[in-house]
Design a protein around this motif. Structure first.
Motif, short mmCIF file in Angstrom:
data_model
loop_
_atom_site.label_atom_id
_atom_site.label_comp_id
_atom_site.label_asym_id
_atom_site.label_seq_id
_atom_site.Cartn_x
_atom_site.Cartn_y
_atom_site.Cartn_z
N TYR A 275 0.85 -1.20 0.00
CA TYR A 275 0.00 0.00 0.00
C TYR A 275 0.88 1.25 0.00
O TYR A 275 1.94 1.28 0.63
CB TYR A 275 -0.91 0.03 1.23
N GLU A 276 0.44 2.25 -0.73
CA GLU A 276 1.05 3.58 -0.72
C GLU A 276 -0.06 4.61 -0.69
O GLU A 276 -1.00 4.55 -1.50
CB GLU A 276 1.93 3.80 -1.97
N ASN A 277 0.02 5.55 0.26
CA ASN A 277 -0.99 6.60 0.41
C ASN A 277 -2.40 6.01 0.52
O ASN A 277 -3.35 6.49 -0.11
CB ASN A 277 -0.91 7.58 -0.77
N ASN A 278 -2.49 4.94 1.31
CA ASN A 278 -3.77 4.27 1.56
C ASN A 278 -4.41 3.69 0.30
O ASN A 278 -5.63 3.51 0.24
CB ASN A 278 -4.75 5.22 2.24
N GLN A 279 -3.57 3.41 -0.70
CA GLN A 279 -4.06 2.80 -1.93
C GLN A 279 -3.26 1.53 -2.21
O GLN A 279 -2.05 1.49 -2.01
CB GLN A 279 -3.94 3.76 -3.12
N ARG A 280 -3.93 0.50 -2.68
CA ARG A 280 -3.25 -0.74 -3.02
C ARG A 280 -2.34 -0.52 -4.23
O ARG A 280 -2.72 0.11 -5.21
CB ARG A 280 -4.30 -1.81 -3.34
N ILE A 281 -1.12 -1.02 -4.15
CA ILE A 281 -0.17 -0.91 -5.26
C ILE A 281 -0.61 -1.84 -6.38
O ILE A 281 -0.81 -3.04 -6.20
CB ILE A 281 1.25 -1.28 -4.79
N ILE A 282 -0.80 -1.28 -7.55
CA ILE A 282 -1.22 -2.05 -8.72
C ILE A 282 0.02 -2.64 -9.39
O ILE A 282 0.95 -1.91 -9.75
CB ILE A 282 -1.99 -1.16 -9.72
N ARG A 283 0.02 -3.95 -9.57
CA ARG A 283 1.17 -4.63 -10.17
C ARG A 283 0.80 -5.10 -11.59
O ARG A 283 -0.16 -5.86 -11.76
CB ARG A 283 1.60 -5.81 -9.31
N PRO A 284 1.57 -4.66 -12.59
CA PRO A 284 1.19 -4.94 -13.97
C PRO A 284 1.71 -6.28 -14.51
O PRO A 284 1.42 -6.62 -15.66
CB PRO A 284 1.83 -3.78 -14.75
N ASP A 285 2.48 -7.04 -13.71
CA ASP A 285 3.16 -8.23 -14.24
C ASP A 285 2.43 -9.52 -13.92
O ASP A 285 3.04 -10.57 -13.75
CB ASP A 285 4.59 -8.29 -13.70
N PHE A 286 1.10 -9.48 -13.86
CA PHE A 286 0.32 -10.66 -13.53
C PHE A 286 -0.13 -11.36 -14.81
O PHE A 286 -0.56 -10.73 -15.77
CB PHE A 286 -0.90 -10.28 -12.69
#
Length: 373
Positions: A275-286
């Protein structure tokens, strides 16, 4: 599956090819649980190799049958869990239990190719009115069977008899607390005493008949209100005669993040996401594989790409009349849905909020304990 994990798997391809095709064996982990398959018949070996090729190509019409399958025994439950679509009333499908005849038909057609079958969905499987028949039909098919329960029916003598007569390979008991005070905030309505008493009874019954199965597995989701129990948990699980314990991270379903923020544990080791700034980190490598190897069949016979599509908004088809699983699996409609999942997954809500997509690693569980050693 993360892209890096995918390529690490593919690097092992030469050794896997030899083990699978020549030796008929395949060792893998199902959410950290070690699973071994031995003496696989030739059709299953070939299907597994074809499935491996799908890791590279993700063909819209797969070369293989599924290698893993979710079968939902029921879609109704005796609990009201706050983040479960069944518990909060978001499940729009009519309450149903899968018919034993349909289950048998499915296992006859797809079973010869499967490594695992997961006998749960968006309901409590031990509530199935013909549980003994279902477990009998799944028994001794050369498939690893996993059944997950909230444990609230483990005081039922007929349920215990079914589980010991036709044991699944793994009986996963989902408890998120050592007491009602820590378990019931998430599993609303559950009683820990009922589940633990049932597990101890099963352990005694196993010893009496000299059986290794079912493997009694405690699955514990770490949250803010229960993380203080972690240090004592392995000893407590062993005292209650579990065979294995996994510490699992909390996953989102098809719902916004803010519904889960109050549950996120303080210890970052047990957070499912960054999490960063109360937001879930979006990971593009899925890279999604479920639509190509691990579909779900719901209790009414509906086939979907992934069990996270809990209202079957994007169904491959339905097992009804003379329609076979093969007709559905290799249909144009299934290929169309796979294309979206492969190329434009943001078009489906269950893909946007996929519980696997933004995780830094593949497994949902963070720790595994073998309590038999």
């Amino acid at each position: 599956m993360r892209i890096g994990e995918r390529w690490n798997y593919l690097k092992k391809a030469p050794q896997l090819f030899t083990d699978i095709l020549v030796r008929g064996r395949y060792d893998f982990k199902y959410d950290l649980m070690p699973v071994q398959t031995r003496r696989m018949p030739l059709p299953k070996r070939l299907n597994l190799l074809r499935s491996g090729a799908n890791l590279v190509h993700r063909r819209l019409s797969p070369w293989s049958w599924p290698v893993n399958l979710h079968i939902e025994l029921t879609n109704y439950c005796n609990l009201k869990c706050e983040v479960c679509p069944t518990g909060i009333g978001k499940l729009e499908r009519r309450p149903a239990a899968i018919e034993p005849a349909l289950f048998e038909r499915l296992m006859n057609e797809v079973g010869p190719y499967l490594l695992t079958v997961s006998l749960w969905g968006w309901g409590e499987p031990l509530l199935h009115p013909h549980l003994s028949d279902i477990l009998r039909l799944a028994h001794n098919r050369g498939v690893v069977t996993l059944l997950s329960t909230n444990g609230q029916n483990l005081d039922d003598e007929e349920v215990l008899k079914a589980l010991i007569s036709y044991p699944p390979t793994f009986l996963i008991v989902a408890l998120d607390g050592m007491t009602d005070e820590t378990n019931s905030p998430f599993r609303v309505g559950a009683k820990v005493k009922t589940a633990l008493g049932g597990v101890r009874r099963l352990a005694q019954m196993k010893a009496r008949v000299g059986s290794q199965l079912p493997i009694l597995h405690w699955r514990y989701i770490v949250m803010k209100h229960n993380e203080h129990e972690l240090q004592r948990l392995p000893g407590f699980a062993a005292e209650n005669q579990f065979d294995i314990l996994t510490i699992r991270t909390l996953a989102i379903i098809d719902s916004p993040d803010d519904s889960h923020f109050d549950l996120i544990p303080t210890d970052e080791r047990y957070r499912a996401y960054g999490y960063e700034n109360n937001q879930r980190i979006i990971r593009p490598d899925f890279v999604c594989e479920n639509a190509f190897t691990f579909p779900a069949v719901f209790s009414d016979g509906t086939v979907v790409a992934c069990d996270q599509d809990y209202n079957a908004k994007q169904l491959y088809g339905k097992l009804a009349g003379d329609t076979s699983f093969a007709d559905i699996w290799w249909s144009q409609e299934a290929a169309k849905i796979r294309r979206t999942i492969r190329d434009n997954p943001e078009n489906f809500s269950f893909c946007r909020n996929c519980p696997f997509k933004d995780r830094p690693v593949g497994p949902m569980s963070a720790e595994y304990y073998d309590l038999r050693k």
